[in-house]
Scaffold this active site. Sequence first.
Site, mmCIF file in Angstrom:
data_model
loop_
_atom_site.group_PDB
_atom_site.id
_atom_site.type_symbol
_atom_site.label_atom_id
_atom_site.label_comp_id
_atom_site.label_asym_id
_atom_site.label_seq_id
_atom_site.Cartn_x
_atom_site.Cartn_y
_atom_site.Cartn_z
ATOM 1 N N ASP A 118 -7.414 2.584 5.712
ATOM 2 C CA ASP A 118 -8.674 2.811 5.013
ATOM 3 C C ASP A 118 -9.121 4.235 5.327
ATOM 4 O OD1 ASP A 118 -11.270 2.957 4.176
ATOM 5 O OD2 ASP A 118 -11.879 1.024 5.003
ATOM 6 N N MET A 119 -9.267 5.070 4.306
ATOM 7 C CA MET A 119 -9.603 6.491 4.542
ATOM 8 C C MET A 119 -10.969 6.670 5.199
ATOM 9 S SD MET A 119 -10.222 7.736 0.643
ATOM 10 C CE MET A 119 -11.265 6.812 -0.489
ATOM 11 N N HIS B 46 -14.330 11.929 -6.992
ATOM 12 C CA HIS B 46 -15.195 11.624 -8.145
ATOM 13 C C HIS B 46 -15.431 10.109 -8.301
ATOM 14 C CE1 HIS B 46 -12.036 11.118 -11.658
ATOM 15 N NE2 HIS B 46 -11.695 10.441 -10.594
ATOM 16 N N LYS C 248 -6.828 14.242 -4.467
ATOM 17 C CA LYS C 248 -6.753 14.455 -5.913
ATOM 18 C C LYS C 248 -7.371 13.270 -6.646
ATOM 19 C CE LYS C 248 -3.671 14.604 -9.836
ATOM 20 N NZ LYS C 248 -3.771 13.205 -10.216
ATOM 21 N N ASP D 274 -2.894 5.349 1.528
ATOM 22 C CA ASP D 274 -3.650 4.565 0.543
ATOM 23 C C ASP D 274 -3.862 3.184 1.147
ATOM 24 O OD1 ASP D 274 -4.579 3.301 -2.060
ATOM 25 O OD2 ASP D 274 -4.046 5.303 -2.783
HETATM 26 C C1 LIG Z 1 -8.374 7.450 -8.774
HETATM 27 S S1 LIG Z 1 -7.082 7.021 -7.730
HETATM 28 C C2 LIG Z 1 -6.302 8.574 -7.424
HETATM 29 C C3 LIG Z 1 -4.873 8.425 -7.077
HETATM 30 C C4 LIG Z 1 -4.117 9.718 -6.868
HETATM 31 N N1 LIG Z 1 -4.732 10.589 -5.903
HETATM 32 C C5 LIG Z 1 -3.923 10.415 -8.183
HETATM 33 O O1 LIG Z 1 -4.504 11.469 -8.414
HETATM 34 O O2 LIG Z 1 -3.187 9.894 -9.023
HETATM 35 C C6 LIG Z 1 -7.946 6.698 -6.211
HETATM 36 C C7 LIG Z 1 -7.045 6.182 -5.124
HETATM 37 O O3 LIG Z 1 -7.837 5.959 -3.947
HETATM 38 C C8 LIG Z 1 -7.356 4.780 -3.323
HETATM 39 N N2 LIG Z 1 -8.388 4.248 -2.422
HETATM 40 C C9 LIG Z 1 -9.544 3.654 -2.763
HETATM 41 N N3 LIG Z 1 -10.234 3.295 -1.667
HETATM 42 C C10 LIG Z 1 -9.495 3.690 -0.599
HETATM 43 C C11 LIG Z 1 -9.676 3.600 0.813
HETATM 44 N N4 LIG Z 1 -10.768 3.053 1.335
HETATM 45 N N5 LIG Z 1 -8.723 4.109 1.616
HETATM 46 C C12 LIG Z 1 -7.612 4.671 1.101
HETATM 47 N N6 LIG Z 1 -7.383 4.802 -0.229
HETATM 48 C C13 LIG Z 1 -8.312 4.301 -1.069
HETATM 49 C C14 LIG Z 1 -7.028 3.873 -4.503
HETATM 50 O O4 LIG Z 1 -6.186 2.795 -4.118
HETATM 51 C C15 LIG Z 1 -6.379 4.852 -5.452
HETATM 52 O O5 LIG Z 1 -5.001 4.962 -5.246
HETATM 53 C C1 LIG Z 2 -12.672 3.877 -14.863
HETATM 54 O O1 LIG Z 2 -12.590 5.180 -15.244
HETATM 55 C C2 LIG Z 2 -11.650 5.399 -16.191
HETATM 56 C C3 LIG Z 2 -10.507 6.140 -15.874
HETATM 57 C C4 LIG Z 2 -10.286 6.730 -14.560
HETATM 58 C C5 LIG Z 2 -9.883 8.032 -14.482
HETATM 59 C C6 LIG Z 2 -9.725 8.673 -13.264
HETATM 60 C C7 LIG Z 2 -9.936 7.996 -12.107
HETATM 61 O O2 LIG Z 2 -9.813 8.620 -10.899
HETATM 62 C C8 LIG Z 2 -10.316 6.687 -12.159
HETATM 63 O O3 LIG Z 2 -10.509 6.099 -10.967
HETATM 64 C C9 LIG Z 2 -10.495 6.055 -13.372
HETATM 65 O O4 LIG Z 2 -9.607 6.384 -16.829
HETATM 66 C C10 LIG Z 2 -9.773 5.889 -18.089
HETATM 67 C C11 LIG Z 2 -8.809 6.135 -19.034
HETATM 68 C C12 LIG Z 2 -8.975 5.651 -20.316
HETATM 69 O O5 LIG Z 2 -8.016 5.897 -21.223
HETATM 70 C C13 LIG Z 2 -10.075 4.914 -20.684
HETATM 71 C C14 LIG Z 2 -11.040 4.681 -19.761
HETATM 72 O O6 LIG Z 2 -12.109 3.967 -20.095
HETATM 73 C C15 LIG Z 2 -10.912 5.140 -18.442
HETATM 74 C C16 LIG Z 2 -11.879 4.899 -17.467
HETATM 75 O O7 LIG Z 2 -12.906 4.234 -17.734
#
Ligand SMILES: C[S@@+](CC[C@H](N)C(=O)[O-])C[C@H]1O[C@@H](n2cnc3c(N)ncnc32)[C@H](O)[C@@H]1O
Ligand SMILES: COc1c(-c2ccc(O)c(O)c2)oc2cc(O)cc(O)c2c1=O
Length: 313
Positions: free
Chosen positions: A199-200, A217, A213, A179
């Site tokens: 950075d991925m 999206h 995971k 991450d």
């Molecule tokens: C929506 S979260 C998902 C986290 C985890 N996979 C989960 O399911 O709980 C997206 C993750 O991508 C990471 N991320 C965003 N840009 C990134 C990058 N350029 N390189 C590595 N990780 C990154 C964020 O810090 C965050 O932890």
């Molecule tokens: C910003 O999107 C929102 C998330 C979210 C869910 C999953 C992901 O991978 C994200 O990066 C973001 O989750 C929630 C949860 C809430 O209870 C309310 C929200 O408005 C949101 C998001 O807007």
Amino acid sequence: MDNQNAIEFFEGQNLLYMQIFGNLRPVCLMWACELGIPDIISNHGKPITLLELVSALQIPPSKVGFVKRFMRFLAHNRIFDIHESQEDHHELAYALTPASKLLVNDSIHCLSPMLQFMTDPCNFFLVMASDSRMVDLVLKNCTSIFEELDSIVDVGGGTGTTARIICETFPKLKCVVLDLPHVVANLTGSNRLSFVGSDMFKSIPQADAVLLKWVLHDWNEENCIKILKRCKDSISSKGNRGKIIIIDAVINEKLDDQDKTQTKLCMDIAMMIAFNGNERTEEEWKQLFIGAGFQHYKIYHTFGFRSLIEVYP
Ligand SMILES: C[S@@+](CC[C@H](N)C(=O)[O-])C[C@H]1O[C@@H](n2cnc3c(N)ncnc32)[C@H](O)[C@@H]1O
Ligand SMILES: COc1c(-c2ccc(O)c(O)c2)oc2cc(O)cc(O)c2c1=O
């Protein structure tokens, strides 16, 4: 207006009012959690009567009617069940449903951080970690996907909740969480779990498989293809044995029920607003895989509103 037109008019009117007032649903859900109602019912150990609930909430008995209406609304939305006693003057009692069981604070799969995100989006990683604890159920149902692997990189793996569960479930598997540097700074691993700040889009360590995971999206097509190409490089030393494992939604309005599609489409709008990302149909996923140079994929649709997709070079 003839009869048929009147029916359609009033159905349309009802639908519109339902959507307009529907914003009260998450608000009431949040109030229920703030009041601790799921915990109160869970600690009670059996369905709780209206008067017992009012007393536990320390609400004056004069307000019992408000609680009754509040609980009726939540029960209608399948957050609680209402039981009506055959004896005690048809006294009402409330029980948890599968949804509110996920709002009990000491439950391992508690999703209340996801709900709190609505009012306090600051603690993003706590929210993501709460979602990731469901991964144990995914792993139990698809051991064959992971047990052949010696190493895996969880790309965008946050603070490592998913990776820790993977390591616990598969004692031979080595797991790297990749991450951004500020996310993984100060996190400690173990002999089979390590953290890489990177950075991925630039580099991903070599492994048998890459897990993504709830990452793709967040990104548009162009960026997803870049990420997938990087992931492909990471598994390249494994020839055709390497694979990418994606956990994300697959929109299927024809096959899914109304609730599942509603969840996926709501998430799609959230992703569009927040990140210029999107939830995808199978065809849209397929185009990404082709664009990144992959040959095959297999979708497992058995994990609630998200699916698991294996993608092969
Ligand atoms: C929506 S979260 C998902 C986290 C985890 N996979 C989960 O399911 O709980 C997206 C993750 O991508 C990471 N991320 C965003 N840009 C990134 C990058 N350029 N390189 C590595 N990780 C990154 C964020 O810090 C965050 O932890
Ligand atoms: C910003 O999107 C929102 C998330 C979210 C869910 C999953 C992901 O991978 C994200 O990066 C973001 O989750 C929630 C949860 C809430 O209870 C309310 C929200 O408005 C949101 C998001 O807007």
